[in-house]
Design a protein around this motif. Structure first.
Motif, short mmCIF file in Angstrom:
data_model
loop_
_atom_site.label_atom_id
_atom_site.label_comp_id
_atom_site.label_asym_id
_atom_site.label_seq_id
_atom_site.Cartn_x
_atom_site.Cartn_y
_atom_site.Cartn_z
N SER A 28 0.83 -1.19 0.00
CA SER A 28 0.00 0.00 0.00
C SER A 28 0.88 1.25 0.00
O SER A 28 1.85 1.35 0.75
N GLY A 29 0.53 2.21 -0.87
CA GLY A 29 1.30 3.44 -0.97
C GLY A 29 2.48 3.38 -1.91
O GLY A 29 3.09 4.41 -2.23
N VAL A 30 2.81 2.19 -2.40
CA VAL A 30 3.94 2.02 -3.31
C VAL A 30 3.58 2.55 -4.70
O VAL A 30 2.45 2.41 -5.17
N CYS A 31 4.55 3.16 -5.37
CA CYS A 31 4.38 3.66 -6.74
C CYS A 31 5.33 2.91 -7.67
O CYS A 31 6.48 2.66 -7.32
N CYS A 32 4.82 2.57 -8.85
CA CYS A 32 5.68 1.91 -9.84
C CYS A 32 5.38 2.45 -11.22
O CYS A 32 4.32 3.03 -11.47
N ARG A 33 6.33 2.25 -12.13
CA ARG A 33 6.21 2.79 -13.48
C ARG A 33 6.85 1.83 -14.47
O ARG A 33 7.93 1.28 -14.20
N THR A 58 -0.15 3.20 -6.99
CA THR A 58 -0.02 3.96 -8.24
C THR A 58 0.77 3.13 -9.24
O THR A 58 1.88 2.68 -8.93
N PHE A 59 0.17 2.94 -10.42
CA PHE A 59 0.85 2.19 -11.48
C PHE A 59 0.82 3.06 -12.73
O PHE A 59 -0.23 3.26 -13.34
N ASP A 60 1.96 3.59 -13.10
CA ASP A 60 2.09 4.46 -14.28
C ASP A 60 2.60 3.63 -15.45
O ASP A 60 3.77 3.22 -15.46
N GLY A 61 1.72 3.40 -16.41
CA GLY A 61 2.14 2.64 -17.58
C GLY A 61 3.12 3.39 -18.45
O GLY A 61 3.82 2.79 -19.27
N ASN A 62 3.14 4.73 -18.31
CA ASN A 62 4.15 5.54 -18.99
C ASN A 62 4.07 5.38 -20.51
O ASN A 62 5.08 5.49 -21.21
N GLY A 63 2.85 5.05 -21.01
CA GLY A 63 2.67 4.88 -22.45
C GLY A 63 3.14 3.54 -22.99
O GLY A 63 3.11 3.31 -24.20
N HIS A 64 3.54 2.63 -22.10
CA HIS A 64 4.03 1.32 -22.52
C HIS A 64 2.91 0.27 -22.53
O HIS A 64 1.84 0.49 -21.97
N MET A 84 -3.81 -6.54 -4.80
CA MET A 84 -3.31 -7.00 -3.51
C MET A 84 -3.34 -5.92 -2.43
O MET A 84 -2.98 -6.19 -1.29
N VAL A 85 -3.73 -4.70 -2.78
CA VAL A 85 -3.84 -3.62 -1.80
C VAL A 85 -5.24 -3.03 -1.87
O VAL A 85 -5.88 -3.04 -2.92
N GLY A 86 -5.72 -2.52 -0.74
CA GLY A 86 -7.06 -1.95 -0.70
C GLY A 86 -7.04 -0.45 -0.95
O GLY A 86 -6.01 0.17 -1.17
N GLY A 87 -8.24 0.14 -0.92
CA GLY A 87 -8.36 1.57 -1.12
C GLY A 87 -8.44 1.93 -2.59
O GLY A 87 -9.02 1.20 -3.40
N THR A 88 -7.83 3.05 -2.96
CA THR A 88 -7.84 3.53 -4.34
C THR A 88 -6.52 3.21 -5.02
O THR A 88 -5.45 3.47 -4.48
N ILE A 89 -6.62 2.63 -6.22
CA ILE A 89 -5.44 2.30 -7.01
C ILE A 89 -5.53 3.08 -8.32
O ILE A 89 -6.51 2.94 -9.07
N ASP A 90 -4.54 3.91 -8.61
CA ASP A 90 -4.52 4.72 -9.82
C ASP A 90 -3.63 4.06 -10.87
O ASP A 90 -2.43 3.87 -10.65
N ILE A 91 -4.25 3.73 -12.00
CA ILE A 91 -3.51 3.15 -13.14
C ILE A 91 -3.64 4.12 -14.29
O ILE A 91 -4.76 4.45 -14.73
N SER A 92 -2.53 4.60 -14.82
CA SER A 92 -2.56 5.58 -15.90
C SER A 92 -1.60 5.20 -17.01
O SER A 92 -0.60 4.50 -16.78
#
Length: 311
Positions: A28-33, A58-64, A84-92
């Motif tokens: 939770s709270g982890v960001c990846c790209r 946060t999961f940033d696809g970065n256009g990939h 695997m984590v609760g709450g809000t998950i942002d995928i962009s």
């Protein structure tokens, strides 16, 4: 894998191995790209697919792209991602190319045990191919995009869905749809009825500035077939349908329209729009020429530039 998983220094995922490593190093709270396209055909996951862990907030696809997801279990439950984590998950900025799911219960995203979450898609493009082989639906699980305890919202995205259904299957269940294009290429073996909404394309959705295009075909015998686009719990505005309808007698948008919406009646092949209520007063059946005429659309109250242009 480079990075520390923070907002300013996200984990950078370069390979399929990095992607699956998120199950161990995320949280939770982890960001990846994504730092590169991920091609699963070149890995062991091509023949023996494992669910891709969404173990981050946060999961940033970065256009990939993540390419060539294939999970098939005739008679079983199939998914592509495990939240695997609760709450809000942002995928962009994520693109899924050639994601193929075949089974009795199909959920692109499924929740790990005890997890409840909302997945927000922004500026994503998903190309999905599904094969649904069950002759019934499972309450709470009948949704292509997600399973129980999950909600999917979509903004400024494209969802392209092709599939063969034994039973009509929901795409969105709850959540919001904004500035999103839904492309359909569906063949259903099911002859639906007016009173059965479990397989509506959208259920309980709040949506505006989106459109549905493509085709829906029923190959069941007879002629009195029904396809449900939206159930009575949907609230929609400034949206439209331009879908070629084949061997279907009625198309239902049994929702609340809160501003002008329309459908291309020239593509209905004799099928009629039916809501069984007075909700249709803001839902216009137009010719193809009228659908393409901004001046005419403005005259009936449709906002051609979109209601969210100032956002």
């Amino acid at each position: 894998m480079n990075g520390t998983g923070t907002k300013t220094d996200p984990y950078i995922i370069q390979t399929a191995e990095d992607l699956y490593m998120m199950e161990e190093v995320g949280g939770s709270g982890v960001c990846c790209r994504l730092g590169a396209d991920i091609e699963l055909n070149d890995t062991a996951y091509a023949e023996h697919f494992s669910l891709i862990p969404v173990n981050c907030s946060t999961f940033d696809g970065n256009g990939h792209k993540i390419r060539n997801i294939y999970n098939s279990e005739i008679g079983g439950r199939v998914s592509a991602f495990k939240v695997m984590v609760g709450g809000t998950i942002d995928i962009s900025g994520l693109m899924l190319e050639n994601a193929v799911l075949q089974g009795n219960i199909i959920n692109l995203f499924t929740a790990a045990s005890g997890i409840t979450a909302e997945v927000k898609l922004y500026d994503c493009a998903f190309i999905l191919k599904v094969g649904h082989y069950c002759s019934s639906v499972v309450t709470g699980e009948n949704c292509i995009l997600h399973g129980a305890r999950l909600t999917i919202s979509s903004e400024l995205s494209v969802i392209a869905l092709s599939g063969i259904y034994n039973k009509n299957y929901t795409l969105f269940n709850g959540g919001t749809i904004k500035r999103t294009q839904i492309l359909l290429d569906l063949l259903t073996h099911d002859a639906g009825t007016p009173s059965v909404y479990e397989g509506s394309l959208m259920r309980g959705v709040s949506g505006n500035d989106f459109w549905v295009s493509g085709s829906v075909t029923c190959d069941a015998s007879g002629t009195d077939h029904v396809y449900h686009m939206a159930d009575s719990f949907c609230t929609l505005s400034n949206c439209y349908q331009a879908v070629a309808i084949n061997n279907i007698s009625s198309v239902y948008w049994n929702c609340d329209f809160i501003s002008t919406c329309f459908y291309d009646n020239d593509l209905m092949a004799g099928a009629v729009y039916d809501s069984r209520s007075d909700k249709s007063r803001l839902f216009y059946g137009l010719t193809t020429a009228q659908c393409k005429d901004p001046e005419y659309l403005t005259s009936i109250g449709f906002v051609c530039g979109g209601e969210n242009d100032g956002v």
